[in-house]
Design a protein around this motif. Structure first.
Motif, PDB file in Angstrom:
ATOM      1  N   LEU A   1      -7.206  -1.192  -7.572  1.00  0.00           N
ATOM      2  CA  LEU A   1      -7.134  -0.030  -6.655  1.00  0.00           C
ATOM      3  C   LEU A   1      -8.927   0.589  -6.738  1.00  0.00           C
ATOM      4  O   LEU A   1      -9.529   0.396  -7.679  1.00  0.00           O
ATOM      5  CB  LEU A   1      -6.339   1.122  -7.670  1.00  0.00           C
TER       6      LEU A   1
ATOM      7  N   LYS B   1       0.769  -1.189   0.018  1.00  0.00           N
ATOM      8  CA  LYS B   1      -0.155   0.045   0.008  1.00  0.00           C
ATOM      9  C   LYS B   1       0.775   1.223   0.014  1.00  0.00           C
ATOM     10  O   LYS B   1       0.621   2.157  -0.813  1.00  0.00           O
ATOM     11  CB  LYS B   1      -0.947   0.055   1.233  1.00  0.00           C
TER      12      LYS B   1
ATOM     13  N   VAL C   1      -6.175   0.778  -1.770  1.00  0.00           N
ATOM     14  CA  VAL C   1      -5.111  -0.142  -2.484  1.00  0.00           C
ATOM     15  C   VAL C   1      -5.436  -1.576  -1.683  1.00  0.00           C
ATOM     16  O   VAL C   1      -5.313  -1.592  -0.361  1.00  0.00           O
ATOM     17  CB  VAL C   1      -3.578   0.152  -2.088  1.00  0.00           C
TER      18      VAL C   1
ATOM     19  N   THR D   1       2.566   1.519  -3.445  1.00  0.00           N
ATOM     20  CA  THR D   1       1.672   2.232  -4.133  1.00  0.00           C
ATOM     21  C   THR D   1       1.352   3.712  -4.335  1.00  0.00           C
ATOM     22  O   THR D   1       1.335   4.499  -5.225  1.00  0.00           O
ATOM     23  CB  THR D   1       0.347   1.326  -4.161  1.00  0.00           C
TER      24      THR D   1
END
Length: 129
Positions: free
Chosen positions: A87, A53, A73, A56
């Motif tokens: 997502l 996460k 995420v 990302t």
């Protein structure tokens, strides 16, 4: 073409000490929780997903201050073994705005650390000759 990259590392000892049911609910979606709880050392899997996460967020160039949330995420484990990203919410909108057409995720953990790397890419069509 690569549009973003992100890497994150989590110290398992510190993460495990903080991991409680309330934090698990705050950070992880139900399917992520279900998977991790089936593993022999669930904290390692939770830590790897947390790192994913964070990685990302870095790849998208945004974070909590810009409105991203942990549930935006999701790490998805496929039946044949590989993991991928799904997502939601603002993360999905940012990815779309950046032209992201594919994401790549790598997770690993040892006895001390969990690491995730994320690569976001967009398909670039060649200009006509």
């Amino acid at each position: 073409m690569i549009t973003g990259t992100g890497t994150d590392i989590v110290a398992l000892g510190k993460f495990r000490k903080r991991l409680d049911p309330q934090l698990i609910d705050e950070l992880f979606l139900p399917d992520e929780q279900s998977y991790c709880h089936t593993q022999a050392r669930p904290w390692e899997n939770f830590a790897a997903r947390f790192a994913a996460k964070e990685a990302t967020f870095k790849a998208l160039g945004a974070g909590l201050q810009q409105g991203l949330r942990w549930h935006d995420v999701e790490v998805v484990r496929h039946p044949d073994g590989p993991v991928s990203l799904r997502l939601h919410g603002l993360a999905a909108r940012l990815a779309a705005d950046q032209g992201v057409t594919a994401s790549h995720l790598s997770l690993t953990h040892s006895s001390d650390f969990a690491v995730a790397t994320v690569i976001l890419e967009q398909t670039v069509s060649e200009a006509p000759s």
